[in-house]
Design an enzyme around this catalytic site. Structure first.
Site, short mmCIF file in Angstrom:
data_model
loop_
_atom_site.label_atom_id
_atom_site.label_comp_id
_atom_site.label_asym_id
_atom_site.label_seq_id
_atom_site.Cartn_x
_atom_site.Cartn_y
_atom_site.Cartn_z
N GLU A 281 0.83 -1.20 0.00
CA GLU A 281 0.00 0.00 0.00
C GLU A 281 0.87 1.26 0.00
OE1 GLU A 281 -3.31 0.90 3.21
OE2 GLU A 281 -1.29 1.28 3.99
N ASP B 138 -9.82 1.62 5.99
CA ASP B 138 -9.83 1.39 4.54
C ASP B 138 -10.88 2.24 3.86
OD1 ASP B 138 -7.85 -0.51 4.88
OD2 ASP B 138 -8.89 -2.08 3.76
#
Length: 422
Positions: A97, A297
């Protein structure tokens, strides 16, 4: 009498001409930046900051997060002569990420050295070289490159691919691992050439479920049976379709399906999305971690919807959704709203988070609310994140600065634009 007729003709001509101009203007503005190459700078347009002020703010954020104090400011750490990693400071590890976000930030800011360093580290330590995971990335590593978890988190690959394609267009392709386009296509190919699905954790599967045409949470075992709304990036899929001739129709379908999926995944009143959901948009909590709620998220869904609309403007629902989401947070107090909620809007935290404030500011790109100015102002007034939590907050903050300022752009050769999804 003749004068009246003459004036009437002039007025009619003017009306028709004005109507035509209005129609052309409306048509132009109904297209995304892919077609118009126009990227609004909301700091200038809404807050009346100067271009120099905006540039200075972005430069300062990049400088601090990439080259600031080792212990309290930076998240980017060069190693050896030609590599670097982005560290999750709080957990003392490296994640796909963060590496892919760092690469995207670098290509958008024209920082080729930083891009190449990050890519070489990811390629060297995170990408699998053989076996059933070949060309996928281990999502979780130590700072020395040792793999902690060999599984892949699909959003890392998504951002790697898109950053590499933009780098190819912006800088041209080099040799070996720096042939950005070739490297991106390898990853895209891997996403669709594993096993379709499996309930065994030992079996690696496709990163996109071919039946429902959606990105999976993790391409392995039961984790490929559901998705993460923040992994749905239809604007990225549109770009992939331009380059991946073999799978163009599939990626075009995936972009459309993702836009339709997001309508089902967000709450109809609050606009909040869950961290995880089933492919039909139903919130999902597989391991009891509260992932059926609006958590970390899910903050990113606002960014993805707004940027997709800015780039391609294919579904005006993005405007409705961005308005709904910002109205919800505004109702909670623009300077007070916490960072975690149930989908129907009950707070689950007392914390304020730079990451969420940043993502909400990006939603202003698609919103038509009067209050969008205040969300942009909140981003402008934030300090650059420092301390133990500076990794996630800092990456989202810097991405938001780029997007809200009009510096998160598409780079693509003109001769490929004809391949866009119809």
């Amino acid at each position: 009498m003749k004068l009246k007729i003459y004036l009437s003709i002039l007025l009619l001509t003017f009306f028709l001409y004005s109507s035509k101009l209005h129609t052309l203007f409306a048509q132009e503005n109904s297209k995304g930046a892919f077609f118009t190459n126009k990227y609004p700078n909301l700091f200038v347009d809404l807050l009346h900051k100067s271009e120099l002020e905006v540039k200075a703010k972005i430069d300062n954020a990049f400088q601090q997060l990439f080259y600031g104090d080792d212990k309290n400011q930076r998240v980017y750490y060069p190693v050896e002569n030609d590599m670097a990693y982005i560290e999750d400071i709080l957990h003392n590890d490296v994640r796909t990420e963060g590496m892919s976000y760092g690469m995207m930030i670098a290509v958008q800011l024209n920082k080729k050295e930083e891009f190449d360093r990050l890519w070489k580290w990811a390629k060297t330590f995170m990408q699998h070289k053989s076996g059933q995971r070949k060309d996928y990335f281990a999502w979780h590593c130590k700072t020395n490159g040792e793999i902690i978890d060999s599984n892949s988190a699909s959003d890392g690959e998504e951002w790697f691919v898109t950053a590499l394609l933009l780098a190819s267009a912006r800088w041209g392709d080099g040799e070996g691992i720096f042939n950005y386009k070739s490297e991106a296509l390898k990853i895209l190919n891997a996403m669709l050439t594993k096993i379709d699905s499996s309930d065994s954790r030992k079996v690696v599967t496709n990163m996109f479920n071919k039946k429902v045409k959606q990105v999976v949470f993790v391409p392995a075992g039961e984790a490929d049976d559901f998705t993460d709304p923040s992994y749905h990036v239809p604007h990225f899929y549109e770009l992939w379709a331009i380059y991946d001739n073999k799978n163009r129709d599939f990626w075009c379908d995936v972009a459309k399906v993702s836009r339709d999926f997001l309508k089902k995944a967000v709450h109809p009143e609050t606009g909040l999305a869950p961290d995880y959901s089933k492919f039909d948009g139903t919130p999902f909590n597989p391991w009891g971690g509260g992932n059926n709620n609006f958590q970390y998220d899910a903050w990113r869904v606002a960014m993805n919807i707004a940027t997709d609309y800015l780039w391609f403007a294919k579904d005006k629902w993005a405007v409705e959704q961005s308005n709904r989401l910002l109205n919800f947070f505004y109702s909670k107090g623009i300077k007070e709203y916490p960072d975690l909620y149930t989908l129907d809007g009950k707070p689950l935290s007392n914390n304020r988070s730079t990451g969420l404030i940043s993502m909400n500011a990006v939603a202003a790109l698609a919103s038509t609310n009067d209050n969008r100015k205040e969300f942009v102002e909140e981003l402008w007034n934030l300090p650059v994140p420092e301390g133990q939590g500076r990794y996630y907050d800092g990456m989202l903050y810097l991405l938001a600065l780029l997007q809200v300022s009009g510096n998160f752009q598409i780079y693509i050769p003109d001769d490929l634009k004809k391949n866009i999804c119809k």
